[in-house]
Design an enzyme around this catalytic site. Structure first.
Site, PDB file in Angstrom:
ATOM      1  N   ASN A 177     -19.495 -29.697 -52.253  1.00 57.44           N
ATOM      2  CA  ASN A 177     -19.514 -29.552 -53.711  1.00 57.44           C
ATOM      3  C   ASN A 177     -20.577 -28.562 -54.171  1.00 57.44           C
ATOM      4  O   ASN A 177     -20.343 -27.753 -55.067  1.00 57.44           O
ATOM      5  CB  ASN A 177     -19.804 -30.905 -54.370  1.00 57.44           C
ATOM      6  CG  ASN A 177     -18.649 -31.872 -54.236  1.00 57.44           C
ATOM      7  OD1 ASN A 177     -17.866 -32.045 -55.159  1.00 57.44           O
ATOM      8  ND2 ASN A 177     -18.522 -32.516 -53.095  1.00 57.44           N
ATOM      9  N   TYR A 207     -28.243 -28.430 -48.896  1.00 58.57           N
ATOM     10  CA  TYR A 207     -28.086 -27.378 -49.903  1.00 58.57           C
ATOM     11  C   TYR A 207     -28.530 -27.860 -51.288  1.00 58.57           C
ATOM     12  O   TYR A 207     -28.911 -27.060 -52.128  1.00 58.57           O
ATOM     13  CB  TYR A 207     -26.610 -26.965 -50.010  1.00 58.57           C
ATOM     14  CG  TYR A 207     -26.072 -26.079 -48.902  1.00 58.57           C
ATOM     15  CD1 TYR A 207     -26.893 -25.551 -47.908  1.00 58.57           C
ATOM     16  CD2 TYR A 207     -24.710 -25.760 -48.873  1.00 58.57           C
ATOM     17  CE1 TYR A 207     -26.365 -24.735 -46.913  1.00 58.57           C
ATOM     18  CE2 TYR A 207     -24.178 -24.939 -47.892  1.00 58.57           C
ATOM     19  CZ  TYR A 207     -25.003 -24.429 -46.904  1.00 58.57           C
ATOM     20  OH  TYR A 207     -24.482 -23.619 -45.928  1.00 58.57           O
ATOM     21  N   GLY A 208     -28.398 -29.178 -51.510  1.00 54.00           N
ATOM     22  CA  GLY A 208     -28.601 -29.736 -52.857  1.00 54.00           C
ATOM     23  C   GLY A 208     -29.877 -29.301 -53.551  1.00 54.00           C
ATOM     24  O   GLY A 208     -29.850 -28.927 -54.719  1.00 54.00           O
ATOM     25  N   ASP A 249     -19.632 -26.825 -44.430  1.00 56.07           N
ATOM     26  CA  ASP A 249     -20.481 -27.663 -45.281  1.00 56.07           C
ATOM     27  C   ASP A 249     -21.914 -27.426 -44.810  1.00 56.07           C
ATOM     28  O   ASP A 249     -22.149 -26.789 -43.780  1.00 56.07           O
ATOM     29  CB  ASP A 249     -20.084 -29.143 -45.112  1.00 56.07           C
ATOM     30  CG  ASP A 249     -20.987 -30.087 -45.892  1.00 56.07           C
ATOM     31  OD1 ASP A 249     -21.235 -29.814 -47.079  1.00 56.07           O
ATOM     32  OD2 ASP A 249     -21.460 -31.089 -45.322  1.00 56.07           O
ATOM     33  N   CYS A 298     -20.116 -35.375 -53.656  1.00 59.67           N
ATOM     34  CA  CYS A 298     -20.783 -34.728 -52.530  1.00 59.67           C
ATOM     35  C   CYS A 298     -20.017 -35.197 -51.312  1.00 59.67           C
ATOM     36  O   CYS A 298     -19.744 -36.406 -51.176  1.00 59.67           O
ATOM     37  CB  CYS A 298     -22.245 -35.156 -52.435  1.00 59.67           C
ATOM     38  SG  CYS A 298     -23.056 -34.620 -50.910  1.00 59.67           S
ATOM     39  N   THR A 299     -19.648 -34.274 -50.449  1.00 55.75           N
ATOM     40  CA  THR A 299     -18.776 -34.662 -49.338  1.00 55.75           C
ATOM     41  C   THR A 299     -19.488 -35.544 -48.310  1.00 55.75           C
ATOM     42  O   THR A 299     -18.842 -36.124 -47.441  1.00 55.75           O
ATOM     43  CB  THR A 299     -18.165 -33.418 -48.662  1.00 55.75           C
ATOM     44  OG1 THR A 299     -19.228 -32.530 -48.280  1.00 55.75           O
ATOM     45  CG2 THR A 299     -17.211 -32.711 -49.607  1.00 55.75           C
TER      46      THR A 299
HETATM   47  N1  DGL Z   1     -22.041 -32.136 -48.685  1.00 56.57           N
HETATM   48  C1  DGL Z   1     -22.524 -31.244 -49.646  1.00 56.57           C
HETATM   49  C2  DGL Z   1     -21.963 -31.422 -51.018  1.00 56.57           C
HETATM   50  O1  DGL Z   1     -20.819 -31.818 -51.109  1.00 56.57           O
HETATM   51  C3  DGL Z   1     -23.939 -30.784 -49.553  1.00 56.57           C
HETATM   52  C4  DGL Z   1     -25.023 -31.785 -49.570  1.00 56.57           C
HETATM   53  C5  DGL Z   1     -26.359 -31.096 -49.372  1.00 56.57           C
HETATM   54  O2  DGL Z   1     -26.434 -30.298 -48.442  1.00 56.57           O
HETATM   55  O3  DGL Z   1     -27.301 -31.339 -50.162  1.00 56.57           O
HETATM   56  O4  DGL Z   1     -22.574 -31.133 -52.007  1.00 56.57           O
END
Ligand code: DGL
Length: 286
Positions: free
Chosen positions: A67, A35-36, A3, A180-181
């Protein structure tokens, strides 16, 4: 499993609970998260670097416990690792989407996720074939930053939850996908704001079932007669900060965290020259 940070640990917890004999190797890409807000091509390249590292370590299955990365890279990952190297790839979007489709009573489903996931329309696509389901999406970027700081209760978390969730509440959803996890770590304020009548759906348990199914189908499940599993946790950023949160969110399976550069091509990863690239092997708990 990987993640952008600690969010995927919510999936790791379910995998450890449902498959207690399996060994988990987890990478949190904290040097490059969140990542978002990143461009989809950038997320794809970061995710592929990390999955390359995992596959080079000899994992028998990959879990994209994010996600945003699932939306960005699933197709490429299945081509590169499943077709190319025989390693099944499990993701988190379809498990959550199918659960939401199953539990909604009024057909009005909310989605809270990162900007990247919402813009990818991956959940709209996953639910498109389900008759009578309407999706109401809301990007909640600040939830990730709160979780990565360990702020999961208290006035700040509640304020942020109230402002993000107002539009989904107003849409009269009876089911809310935590897409989002990281978001299950804020389940307290989210559930408080949404109220008891709204069913919250996370991908972790369903994803772990997919992991079980994929391993069982290929006859790859690890038996109970082998040595105790040794889990391993790595982060591309500060391993000490990751370790504190990982222990809190995952539990005693996290004994130490190693730092990894996750190979060439990683955007913004920083590994001081005197810091050895790991693995540090960790002891599993039970
Ligand atoms: N935990 C991630 C998700 O499920 C990423 C969140 C992120 O890094 O913005 O999208």
């Amino acid at each position: 499993m990987f993640d952008s940070g600690v969010g995927g640990l919510t999936v790791a917890r379910s995998v450890l609970d449902q498959l207690p004999h399996e060994q988990v190797l987890y990478i949190g890409d904290t040097a490059n998260g969140p990542y978002g807000p990143r461009d989809i091509a950038e997320v794809r390249s970061l995710a592929l670097s990390i999955m390359d590292e995992l596959v080079d370590c000899g994992v028998k299955l990959l879990v994209i416990a994010c996600n945003t990365a699932s939306a960005a890279v699933l197709h490429d990952a299945r081509e590169r690792y499943t077709l190319g190297r025989g390693v099944p790839v499990i993701e988190v979007i379809h498990p959550a989407a199918r659960t939401a489709a199953r539990v909604t009573r009024n057909g009005r489903v909310g989605l809270i996720a990162t900007r990247g996931t919402v813009d990818s329309r991956a959940y709209d696509d996953a639910l498109q074939a389900v008759p009578g389901v309407e999706l109401f999406s809301q990007a909640c970027p600040r939830f990730v930053a709160l979780a990565e700081r360990g702020v999961t209760t208290g006035p700040e978390a509640l304020d942020v939850a109230e402002s993000y969730l107002a539009p989904v509440k107003a849409a009269d959803v009876d089911t809310l996908i935590l897409g989002c996890t990281h978001y299950p770590l804020l389940v307290g304020p989210i559930s408080y704001v949404m109220g008891e009548d709204v069913t919250l759906v996370t991908s972790s348990d369903e994803t772990a079932k997919d992991v079980y199914r994929a391993l069982a189908r290929k006859n790859l499940l690890r038996g109970s007669d082998g040595p105790e599993p040794r889990h391993e946790f790595r982060s591309t950023g500060d391993p000490d900060a990751f370790s504190v949160l990982a222990r809190r969110f995952l539990g005693p399976e996290v004994i130490a965290v190693g730092r990894t550069s996750s190979g060439p091509g990683v955007v913004g990863a920083h590994v001081p020259p005197d810091t050895p690239s790991l693995p540090i092997a960790l002891q599993g708990s039970a």
